[in-house]
Design a protein around this motif. Structure first.
Motif, PDB file in Angstrom:
ATOM      1  N   GLU A  16      -7.561   6.972   8.193  1.00  0.00           N
ATOM      2  CA  GLU A  16      -7.803   8.287   7.585  1.00  0.00           C
ATOM      3  C   GLU A  16      -8.938   8.147   6.577  1.00  0.00           C
TER       4      GLU A  16
ATOM      5  N   LYS B 125      -7.487  12.271  13.475  1.00  0.00           N
ATOM      6  CA  LYS B 125      -6.256  11.838  14.169  1.00  0.00           C
ATOM      7  C   LYS B 125      -6.107  12.564  15.501  1.00  0.00           C
TER       8      LYS B 125
ATOM      9  N   LYS C 146       3.066   2.766   1.902  1.00  0.00           N
ATOM     10  CA  LYS C 146       3.493   4.164   2.063  1.00  0.00           C
ATOM     11  C   LYS C 146       4.963   4.359   1.715  1.00  0.00           C
TER      12      LYS C 146
END
Ligand SMILES: O=c1nc[nH]c2c1ncn2[C@H]1C[C@H](O)[C@@H](COP(=O)(O)OP(=O)(O)OP(=O)(O)O)O1
Ligand SMILES: [Mg+2]
Length: 201
Positions: free
Chosen positions: A42, A54, A94
């Motif tokens: 990203e 994406k 994440k």
């Protein structure tokens, strides 16, 4: 049953798309159903740019029409952060808990009325030989001082929704899907449904 591929590896998002689209008789596949599919970096500076990256990469990989979601939280007192870095705000792993802890730490001492924020969702639709389209939705709220609620995913436990008097994580999935940034963006794709589902021009 009609089927659509959502280019996400996030189980929370995939479940919301399932819930939102099964009402329309559409079966949702996500990248979690295709464990060998590549990761897409990203590298964009906006939600829209990342959604396009994406969607186009996965449309190319699957030779099919694909919807990608890039989303995140933008906090006014933090000049819009975590923004496009929402998923990896506290590190590449994440981790939702760590991301929440980092945001709460940065907002320490800031009074409720100055904790305004919004969720953003950009959805890109791509297919080989098709011009990619992007739609966006937002949802306004406030960042709480402590997490509350067990539902949803990501930053939901610290996102207070004034019109519901609850955090996003205290809402049922039906309630979240009435007001969320994702639901609003998806509603804007409605006109393109025929094309998306039947994969035709
Ligand atoms: O409704 C939401 N409720 C709470 N948090 C949310 C929501 N919507 C996005 N978010 C947060 C989660 C994550 O920290 C970031 C999305 O990052 P984003 O790159 O779009 O997704 P991701 O990396 O988790 O999965 P993927 O890129 O495979 O779709 O924003
Ligand atoms: Mg991501």
């Amino acid at each position: 049953m009609k089927q659509v591929i959502i280019a996400t590896k996030n189980i929370g998002k995939a479940r919301e798309f399932q819930e939102l689209l099964e009402k329309k008789g559409i079966e949702v596949k996500s990248l979690l159903d295709f464990p060998n599919c590549p990761d897409v970096e990203e590298t964009g500076s906006t939600f829209a740019e990342n959604a396009v990256l994406k969607a186009e990469a996965m449309a190319h990989y699957f030779h099919a029409i694909v919807i990608a979601d890039d989303s995140g939280l933008s906090i006014d007192a933090l000049d819009g952060r975590p923004g496009v870095y929402s998923a990896r705000y506290a590190g590449e792993e994440k981790n939702d808990q760590k991301n929440i802890a980092k945001v709460l730490e940065e907002l320490k001492g800031i009074p409720f009325e100055k904790r305004t924020a919004r969720f953003h969702c950009a959805l890109a639709v791509a297919a080989p030989g098709r011009r990619t389209t992007v739609v966006e939705g937002t949802c306004e709220g406030y960042i709480t001082e402590v997490p509350k609620g067990e539902n949803g995913f990501g930053y939901d436990p610290i996102f207070y929704v004034p019109q519901k008097g609850k955090t996003m994580a205290e809402l049922s999935k039906e309630e979240k899907n009435q007001i969320s940034h994702r639901a609003k963006a998806l509603a804007k794709l409605e006109k393109q449904w025929d094309e998306i589902i039947n994969d035709k021009e």
